[in-house]
Design an enzyme around this catalytic site. Sequence first.
Site, PDB file in Angstrom:
ATOM      1  N   TYR A 133      46.894  13.618  42.150  1.00  0.00           N
ATOM      2  CA  TYR A 133      45.776  13.084  41.366  1.00  0.00           C
ATOM      3  C   TYR A 133      45.759  11.555  41.317  1.00  0.00           C
ATOM      4  O   TYR A 133      44.794  10.959  40.845  1.00  0.00           O
ATOM      5  CB  TYR A 133      45.835  13.598  39.925  1.00  0.00           C
ATOM      6  CG  TYR A 133      45.680  15.092  39.810  1.00  0.00           C
ATOM      7  CD1 TYR A 133      44.455  15.693  40.038  1.00  0.00           C
ATOM      8  CD2 TYR A 133      46.762  15.901  39.483  1.00  0.00           C
ATOM      9  CE1 TYR A 133      44.299  17.069  39.939  1.00  0.00           C
ATOM     10  CE2 TYR A 133      46.622  17.272  39.370  1.00  0.00           C
ATOM     11  CZ  TYR A 133      45.395  17.855  39.603  1.00  0.00           C
ATOM     12  OH  TYR A 133      45.249  19.207  39.505  1.00  0.00           O
ATOM     13  N   HIS A 150      39.028  10.538  38.665  1.00  0.00           N
ATOM     14  CA  HIS A 150      39.282  11.042  37.318  1.00  0.00           C
ATOM     15  C   HIS A 150      40.473  10.328  36.677  1.00  0.00           C
ATOM     16  O   HIS A 150      40.632  10.365  35.467  1.00  0.00           O
ATOM     17  CB  HIS A 150      39.548  12.550  37.407  1.00  0.00           C
ATOM     18  CG  HIS A 150      39.113  13.331  36.203  1.00  0.00           C
ATOM     19  ND1 HIS A 150      38.061  12.968  35.384  1.00  0.00           N
ATOM     20  CD2 HIS A 150      39.589  14.488  35.681  1.00  0.00           C
ATOM     21  CE1 HIS A 150      37.912  13.870  34.432  1.00  0.00           C
ATOM     22  NE2 HIS A 150      38.832  14.783  34.579  1.00  0.00           N
ATOM     23  N   PHE A 206      48.078  16.558  30.902  1.00  0.00           N
ATOM     24  CA  PHE A 206      46.890  16.785  31.721  1.00  0.00           C
ATOM     25  C   PHE A 206      45.649  16.430  30.901  1.00  0.00           C
ATOM     26  O   PHE A 206      45.654  16.494  29.672  1.00  0.00           O
ATOM     27  CB  PHE A 206      46.806  18.203  32.300  1.00  0.00           C
ATOM     28  CG  PHE A 206      47.723  18.398  33.473  1.00  0.00           C
ATOM     29  CD1 PHE A 206      47.350  17.981  34.743  1.00  0.00           C
ATOM     30  CD2 PHE A 206      48.979  18.963  33.309  1.00  0.00           C
ATOM     31  CE1 PHE A 206      48.196  18.136  35.821  1.00  0.00           C
ATOM     32  CE2 PHE A 206      49.831  19.125  34.378  1.00  0.00           C
ATOM     33  CZ  PHE A 206      49.436  18.711  35.649  1.00  0.00           C
ATOM     34  N   ASN A 247      42.757  17.689  30.116  1.00  0.00           N
ATOM     35  CA  ASN A 247      42.072  18.567  29.170  1.00  0.00           C
ATOM     36  C   ASN A 247      42.839  18.799  27.875  1.00  0.00           C
ATOM     37  O   ASN A 247      42.319  19.433  26.961  1.00  0.00           O
ATOM     38  CB  ASN A 247      41.755  19.911  29.837  1.00  0.00           C
ATOM     39  CG  ASN A 247      40.813  19.735  31.010  1.00  0.00           C
ATOM     40  OD1 ASN A 247      40.294  18.650  31.260  1.00  0.00           O
ATOM     41  ND2 ASN A 247      40.594  20.804  31.741  1.00  0.00           N
ATOM     42  N   ASP A 296      36.883   7.968  32.812  1.00  0.00           N
ATOM     43  CA  ASP A 296      35.865   7.871  33.854  1.00  0.00           C
ATOM     44  C   ASP A 296      34.526   8.355  33.303  1.00  0.00           C
ATOM     45  O   ASP A 296      34.491   9.185  32.405  1.00  0.00           O
ATOM     46  CB  ASP A 296      36.273   8.726  35.061  1.00  0.00           C
ATOM     47  CG  ASP A 296      36.494  10.185  34.693  1.00  0.00           C
ATOM     48  OD1 ASP A 296      37.360  10.457  33.831  1.00  0.00           O
ATOM     49  OD2 ASP A 296      35.812  11.062  35.245  1.00  0.00           O
ATOM     50  N   ASN A 320      36.125  16.773  29.246  1.00  0.00           N
ATOM     51  CA  ASN A 320      37.109  17.649  28.608  1.00  0.00           C
ATOM     52  C   ASN A 320      38.245  16.906  27.917  1.00  0.00           C
ATOM     53  O   ASN A 320      38.790  17.383  26.923  1.00  0.00           O
ATOM     54  CB  ASN A 320      37.662  18.661  29.613  1.00  0.00           C
ATOM     55  CG  ASN A 320      36.611  19.679  30.005  1.00  0.00           C
ATOM     56  OD1 ASN A 320      35.769  20.056  29.190  1.00  0.00           O
ATOM     57  ND2 ASN A 320      36.641  20.116  31.238  1.00  0.00           N
TER      58      ASN A 320
END
Length: 188
Positions: free
Chosen positions: A16, A21, A65, A67, A92, A113
Amino acid sequence: MKKYLIVGLGNIGEKYEETRHNIGFKIVDYLAKDEGVSFETEKLGDVCSFRFKGRTFVLLKPSTFMNLSGKAVKYWMEKEKIPLENVLIILDDLNIDFGAIRFKGKGSHGGHNGLKDINEKLNTQQYTRFRFGIANNFGKGRQVNYVLGEWTKEEKSILIERLETSAQAIRSFGTAGLANTMNTFNGK
């Protein structure tokens, strides 16, 4: 002494690292490097801090993470005794042109989220957000691939300057306040 919690949202893990993101992580990484401090892995995230003009800035990259970011935000607010008005969440935003920045003092999660979880865990929407534009250059049904996609070469070349502006904006939030920071940096 005033303390500020600066939270860069993102997802942990190498896959990632260079995705759109993860701009929140990228911005706090840049600021930490610029200030000559290093992150250490602690409970619920990677954390470091620095002093600037009589203020302490605590930088956080949640390890929960995207979320589930709210748990880390709440924990570090309580641990460092940082009031809600001194919290800044960096994320973002698809609805803003690439590289443009926008500070807001409150608001809904807008489908993000990470913000949705923070709203739930803090039981409020009354905290400052720093939205970094990633644009919406994707076809129908391709949003997830775009957001979790890596920066283009063109974006990477522009990003260097945008990270410096972002670091200036964060320092401004802590020293000049939200209203002045919005006037100076929103849309830039």
